[in-house]
Design a protein around this motif. Structure first.
Motif, PDB file in Angstrom:
ATOM      1  N   ALA A 115       0.882  -1.163   0.000  1.00  0.00           N
ATOM      2  CA  ALA A 115       0.000   0.000   0.000  1.00  0.00           C
ATOM      3  C   ALA A 115       0.919   1.213   0.000  1.00  0.00           C
ATOM      4  CB  ALA A 115      -0.873   0.001   1.255  1.00  0.00           C
ATOM      5  N   ALA A 116       0.589   2.222  -0.809  1.00  0.00           N
ATOM      6  CA  ALA A 116       1.493   3.361  -0.930  1.00  0.00           C
ATOM      7  C   ALA A 116       0.697   4.655  -1.028  1.00  0.00           C
ATOM      8  CB  ALA A 116       2.367   3.191  -2.174  1.00  0.00           C
ATOM      9  N   GLY A 117       1.381   5.752  -0.757  1.00  0.00           N
ATOM     10  CA  GLY A 117       0.781   7.071  -0.923  1.00  0.00           C
ATOM     11  C   GLY A 117       1.015   7.542  -2.351  1.00  0.00           C
ATOM     12  N   TYR A 194       4.212   9.083   8.631  1.00  0.00           N
ATOM     13  CA  TYR A 194       4.002   9.407   7.227  1.00  0.00           C
ATOM     14  C   TYR A 194       4.880  10.603   6.887  1.00  0.00           C
ATOM     15  CZ  TYR A 194       0.009   6.199   7.257  1.00  0.00           C
ATOM     16  OH  TYR A 194      -0.785   5.080   7.364  1.00  0.00           O
ATOM     17  N   GLU A 195       5.014  10.880   5.607  1.00  0.00           N
ATOM     18  CA  GLU A 195       5.905  11.935   5.153  1.00  0.00           C
ATOM     19  C   GLU A 195       5.293  13.310   5.451  1.00  0.00           C
ATOM     20  OE1 GLU A 195       4.558   9.518   3.176  1.00  0.00           O
ATOM     21  OE2 GLU A 195       6.234   8.156   3.560  1.00  0.00           O
ATOM     22  N   GLY A 212       6.279   4.904   0.049  1.00  0.00           N
ATOM     23  CA  GLY A 212       5.882   3.881   1.001  1.00  0.00           C
ATOM     24  C   GLY A 212       7.055   3.391   1.829  1.00  0.00           C
ATOM     25  N   THR A 236      -3.257   3.873  -1.831  1.00  0.00           N
ATOM     26  CA  THR A 236      -4.410   3.918  -0.928  1.00  0.00           C
ATOM     27  C   THR A 236      -4.845   5.346  -0.590  1.00  0.00           C
ATOM     28  OG1 THR A 236      -2.824   3.701   0.861  1.00  0.00           O
ATOM     29  CG2 THR A 236      -4.003   1.713   0.221  1.00  0.00           C
ATOM     30  N   ASN A 237      -3.959   6.296  -0.775  1.00  0.00           N
ATOM     31  CA  ASN A 237      -4.266   7.669  -0.349  1.00  0.00           C
ATOM     32  C   ASN A 237      -3.409   8.643  -1.139  1.00  0.00           C
ATOM     33  OD1 ASN A 237      -2.171   6.263   1.527  1.00  0.00           O
ATOM     34  ND2 ASN A 237      -1.659   8.449   1.626  1.00  0.00           N
ATOM     35  N   LEU A 247      -3.290  12.094   7.243  1.00  0.00           N
ATOM     36  CA  LEU A 247      -3.263  10.689   6.837  1.00  0.00           C
ATOM     37  C   LEU A 247      -3.513   9.821   8.056  1.00  0.00           C
ATOM     38  CD1 LEU A 247      -2.097  11.937   4.326  1.00  0.00           C
ATOM     39  CD2 LEU A 247      -0.256  10.270   4.370  1.00  0.00           C
TER      40      LEU A 247
END
Ligand code: HPA
Length: 274
Positions: A115-117, A194-195, A212, A236-237, A247
């Motif tokens: 799953a990745a941004g 998260y970043e 990710g 996913t986002n 997030l």
């Protein structure tokens, strides 16, 4: 922490003794939303990580800690139900330990998903992305430390970590299933936070399409020991700062669950053709 050849063989021998002649040709490391594929193997044999010498438990939510061996799409496979992440406190050698053990058991193919941004502003959350290359600015490497030449060279080529022939196969699979598949660059961030929006802007300037906290270590270790690698992301986002909302892990897992059926169709179709 690095491991000796003896340790890798101890783990491989332990697994071999439980597999009565079964030899996996592919290893699948499945991220959030796809773990259920392990439950779909035919004639499954599950081995908890705790039963395998030198294996570490996975502490990430939604990740069980076992290797499941069995048949899927006509292929003999091993599925890691639960992967290790750098943010859990493991070294990258620990994170990638299973890749080398499975290589010793004969696996020559790796399917790795996450799953990745989504960094690319022209795409939207819910998209699937074929990983064509990666960026890793984090200083750690799974290959740091003594090189074990039985696995690969000290200075391995990194120009085709994600096997071009598998990329063609994934594009064709997506087309035949009528599943839209983006392709792009995955950038590794060590997490667990998260970043920041500034990090995402920087990632975009550097050429990243997705971000990710997994996949890159496993892909590097697999390529080093001569495995072919297919990498797929479920975006996913939208990454931090793109939308005006924070997030959350809950949203990531929800989105992963929603897209999981399509994602699993794609992964199974790729596996069938490998
Ligand atoms: N950043 C890092 N890892 C992730 C993200 C993200 O936005 N979404 C899912 N995994």
């Amino acid at each position: 922490m690095s491991f000796s050849m003896n340790q890798y063989w101890e783990s491989a021998d332990c697994l071999r003794s439980r597999l009565s002649g079964f030899q996996p040709e592919a290893l699948m490391i499945l991220g959030s939303g796809l773990g259920f594929l392990a439950d779909e193997l035919e004639h499954p044999v599950s081995v908890p990580y705790g039963d395998i010498p030198h294996f570490k438990p996975s502490t990430a939510p939604g990740h069980k800690g076992q290797l499941v061996f069995g048949r899927l799409e006509g292929k003999d496979v091993a599925v890691m139900q639960g992967r290790m992440h750098f943010y859990e406190g493991y070294s990258l050698q620990e994170v990638t330990y299973a890749v080398r053990v499975l290589r010793l058991l004969g696996a020559e193919k790796l399917i790795v998903t996450n799953a990745a941004g989504c960094v690319n502003r022209e795409w939207s959350a819910g998209s699937l992305m074929l990983i064509t290359d990666h960026i890793k600015l984090c200083l750690e490497s799974p290959l740091r430390g003594e090189n074990l030449p039985a696995f690969g060279p000290r200075f391995p080529d990194a120009s085709t970590i994600y096997t071009p022939e598998y990329q063609v196969l994934a594009r064709n699979a997506a087309q035949s299933l009528d599943i839209p598949l983006k392709e792009g660059i995955y950038m590794f961030f060590p997490g667990p936070q998260y970043e920041t929006p500034a990090e995402i802007r920087a990632a975009r300037i550097l050429g990243a399409d997705a971000v990710g906290m997994s996949t890159v270590p496993e892909a590097i270790a697999a390529r080093h020991c001569g495995m072919k690698v297919l990498g797929l992301s479920l975006l996913t986002n939208m990454a931090a700062g793109i939308l005006s909302q924070p997030l959350s892990e809950e949203d990531v897992l929800d989105a992963a669950a929603k897209a999981s059926r399509q994602f699993s169709l794609l992964v199974r179709n790729c596996l069938a053709q490998m």
